[in-house]
Design a protein around this motif. Structure first.
Motif, PDB file in Angstrom:
ATOM      1  N   ASN A  34       1.913  -3.485  22.770  1.00 43.93           N
ATOM      2  CA  ASN A  34       1.699  -3.835  21.367  1.00 43.93           C
ATOM      3  C   ASN A  34       0.499  -4.782  21.283  1.00 43.93           C
ATOM      4  OD1 ASN A  34       4.648  -3.465  22.067  1.00 43.93           O
ATOM      5  ND2 ASN A  34       4.730  -3.192  19.862  1.00 43.93           N
ATOM      6  N   LYS A  35      -0.400  -4.540  20.348  1.00 43.85           N
ATOM      7  CA  LYS A  35      -1.631  -5.328  20.253  1.00 43.85           C
ATOM      8  C   LYS A  35      -1.476  -6.460  19.250  1.00 43.85           C
ATOM      9  CE  LYS A  35      -6.635  -4.963  19.711  1.00 43.85           C
ATOM     10  NZ  LYS A  35      -7.794  -4.045  19.510  1.00 43.85           N
ATOM     11  N   LEU A  36      -1.930  -7.656  19.639  1.00 43.30           N
ATOM     12  CA  LEU A  36      -1.904  -8.830  18.774  1.00 43.30           C
ATOM     13  C   LEU A  36      -3.269  -9.010  18.116  1.00 43.30           C
ATOM     14  CD1 LEU A  36      -0.750 -11.548  17.692  1.00 43.30           C
ATOM     15  CD2 LEU A  36      -1.563 -12.585  19.836  1.00 43.30           C
ATOM     16  N   VAL A  48      -4.749 -10.689   6.005  1.00 44.23           N
ATOM     17  CA  VAL A  48      -3.810  -9.654   5.557  1.00 44.23           C
ATOM     18  C   VAL A  48      -2.848  -9.293   6.684  1.00 44.23           C
ATOM     19  CG1 VAL A  48      -3.578  -7.256   4.803  1.00 44.23           C
ATOM     20  CG2 VAL A  48      -5.395  -8.690   3.858  1.00 44.23           C
ATOM     21  N   PHE A  49      -1.565  -9.183   6.336  1.00 43.70           N
ATOM     22  CA  PHE A  49      -0.521  -8.745   7.266  1.00 43.70           C
ATOM     23  C   PHE A  49       0.016  -7.394   6.778  1.00 43.70           C
ATOM     24  CE2 PHE A  49      -0.382 -13.404   6.893  1.00 43.70           C
ATOM     25  CZ  PHE A  49      -0.674 -13.772   8.198  1.00 43.70           C
ATOM     26  N   PRO A  50      -0.230  -6.299   7.524  1.00 43.45           N
ATOM     27  CA  PRO A  50       0.216  -4.980   7.076  1.00 43.45           C
ATOM     28  C   PRO A  50       1.738  -4.880   6.933  1.00 43.45           C
ATOM     29  CG  PRO A  50      -1.462  -4.767   8.786  1.00 43.45           C
ATOM     30  CD  PRO A  50      -1.054  -6.211   8.746  1.00 43.45           C
ATOM     31  N   GLU A  51       2.145  -4.030   6.045  1.00 46.93           N
ATOM     32  CA  GLU A  51       3.565  -3.850   5.722  1.00 46.93           C
ATOM     33  C   GLU A  51       4.409  -3.545   6.959  1.00 46.93           C
ATOM     34  OE1 GLU A  51       6.357  -0.840   3.019  1.00 46.93           O
ATOM     35  OE2 GLU A  51       4.226  -1.079   2.574  1.00 46.93           O
ATOM     36  N   GLY A  52       5.511  -4.286   7.099  1.00 44.85           N
ATOM     37  CA  GLY A  52       6.498  -4.001   8.132  1.00 44.85           C
ATOM     38  C   GLY A  52       6.189  -4.549   9.507  1.00 44.85           C
ATOM     39  N   LEU A  53       4.980  -5.069   9.750  1.00 47.33           N
ATOM     40  CA  LEU A  53       4.631  -5.537  11.092  1.00 47.33           C
ATOM     41  C   LEU A  53       5.034  -7.004  11.289  1.00 47.33           C
ATOM     42  CD1 LEU A  53       1.120  -3.933  11.719  1.00 47.33           C
ATOM     43  CD2 LEU A  53       3.411  -3.020  12.192  1.00 47.33           C
ATOM     44  N   ILE A  54       5.409  -7.334  12.520  1.00 45.66           N
ATOM     45  CA  ILE A  54       5.785  -8.707  12.855  1.00 45.66           C
ATOM     46  C   ILE A  54       4.553  -9.605  12.745  1.00 45.66           C
ATOM     47  CG2 ILE A  54       6.578 -10.232  14.706  1.00 45.66           C
ATOM     48  CD1 ILE A  54       8.278  -7.926  15.746  1.00 45.66           C
ATOM     49  N   THR A  70       1.029  -5.041  16.411  1.00 45.36           N
ATOM     50  CA  THR A  70       1.166  -3.637  16.029  1.00 45.36           C
ATOM     51  C   THR A  70       2.516  -3.078  16.453  1.00 45.36           C
ATOM     52  OG1 THR A  70       0.151  -2.874  18.094  1.00 45.36           O
ATOM     53  CG2 THR A  70      -1.318  -3.244  16.222  1.00 45.36           C
ATOM     54  N   SER A  71       2.883  -1.961  15.876  1.00 42.03           N
ATOM     55  CA  SER A  71       4.110  -1.260  16.268  1.00 42.03           C
ATOM     56  C   SER A  71       3.941  -0.657  17.659  1.00 42.03           C
ATOM     57  CB  SER A  71       4.449  -0.175  15.242  1.00 42.03           C
ATOM     58  OG  SER A  71       3.359   0.711  15.080  1.00 42.03           O
ATOM     59  N   HIS A  99       8.183 -12.852  11.790  1.00 41.64           N
ATOM     60  CA  HIS A  99       9.067 -12.184  10.834  1.00 41.64           C
ATOM     61  C   HIS A  99       8.373 -10.928  10.327  1.00 41.64           C
ATOM     62  CE1 HIS A  99       6.406 -14.667   8.336  1.00 41.64           C
ATOM     63  NE2 HIS A  99       6.619 -13.797   7.351  1.00 41.64           N
ATOM     64  N   THR A 100       9.103 -10.130   9.574  1.00 42.87           N
ATOM     65  CA  THR A 100       8.520  -8.946   8.943  1.00 42.87           C
ATOM     66  C   THR A 100       8.942  -8.892   7.483  1.00 42.87           C
ATOM     67  OG1 THR A 100      10.357  -7.386   9.302  1.00 42.87           O
ATOM     68  CG2 THR A 100       8.807  -7.696  11.124  1.00 42.87           C
ATOM     69  N   HIS A 101       8.145  -8.196   6.683  1.00 45.18           N
ATOM     70  CA  HIS A 101       8.523  -7.847   5.310  1.00 45.18           C
ATOM     71  C   HIS A 101       8.672  -6.326   5.288  1.00 45.18           C
ATOM     72  CE1 HIS A 101       7.702 -11.910   4.033  1.00 45.18           C
ATOM     73  NE2 HIS A 101       6.476 -11.838   4.514  1.00 45.18           N
TER      74      HIS A 101
END
Length: 225
Positions: free
Chosen positions: A142-144, A156-162, A132-133, A110-112
């Motif tokens: 896309n890198k996991l 930490v999960f950066p803003e907007g990323l799955i 990553t986007s 999911h994303t926020h």
């Protein structure tokens, strides 16, 4: 569990007291949100309650010590504490969630769209990660970024990323997460793609996922019952 709960909240509060919020900064002490159903206009956020009518309960929420019901298809439960639960969070740029995971349960990809998330694991073991986007170079993928978390670990999960969390253990897991928005929003990828209303065209999904029509129909079925 009570001590772990308090430690988790202290950690998240300390971190956010030093961080810049992604929501607009407040220009007054507080702007307690008015219930949407009572708002005469729509704005990007919430309308302020009359300060003379503000009470301590506007800044209070009870019950985050109670586990959520994980008896569902994904085996997890998210208990949010955002501006909809605490009106006093309006304009303050932070919120909180408790996440409970059954054995082998997950908080699916999911994303926020409006918030970075910082998660602390207080019970159990989790496999977590984010993607990553789309890279500028079309030849790259896309890198996991993924990690196994144990009790007391933070990710930490950066803003907007799955991103996702998966309970790899045979026992329940519990995590608390802070988010840098009063109303971070959530887009669960599978629900949005295969369970939208009205449904996304099968022709669009066939081409996007490069699979047969029957595969798309089988993926849509659980979300349309």
């Amino acid at each position: 569990m009570a001590i772990r709960f308090l430690v988790a909240l202290f950690m998240l509060t300390s971190i956010y007291s030093l961080a810049s919020a992604s929501d607009p900064s407040p220009l007054q002490d507080f702007c307690v949100a008015v219930n949407d159903s009572q708002a005469p206009v729509f704005v990007n956020g919430k309308i302020c309650k009359n300060p003379n009518q503000v009470r301590a309960d506007d800044f209070f929420f009870s019950g985050l010590n109670k586990p959520g019901n994980t008896d569902n298809a994904v085996g997890s439960s998210v208990t949010p504490v955002n501006v909809n639960q605490i009106p006093g969070l309006n304009t303050l740029g932070i919120s909180l969630v408790r996440i409970d995971y059954a054995p082998y349960g997950q908080n699916p990809p999911h994303t926020h769209p409006r918030a970075t998330e910082i998660l602390v694991l207080v019970e159990g073991t989790l496999s977590v990660g984010f993607v990553t986007s789309n890279p500028a170079d079309p030849n790259q993928k896309n890198k996991l970024f993924t990690k196994t978390l144990y009790k007391g670990d933070v990710f930490v999960f950066p803003e907007g990323l799955i991103h996702f969390q998966f309970n790899t253990g045979k026992t329940n897991a519990v995590a608390f997460a802070g988010l840098s928005s009063q109303n971070p929003g959530v887009i669960t990828i599978a629900n949005a793609v295969f369970g939208s209303e009205p449904p996304i065209s099968i022709d669009v999904l066939k081409k996007a996922f490069q699979v047969d029509e029957n595969v798309i129909k089988s993926l849509q079925e659980p979300f349309n019952n």
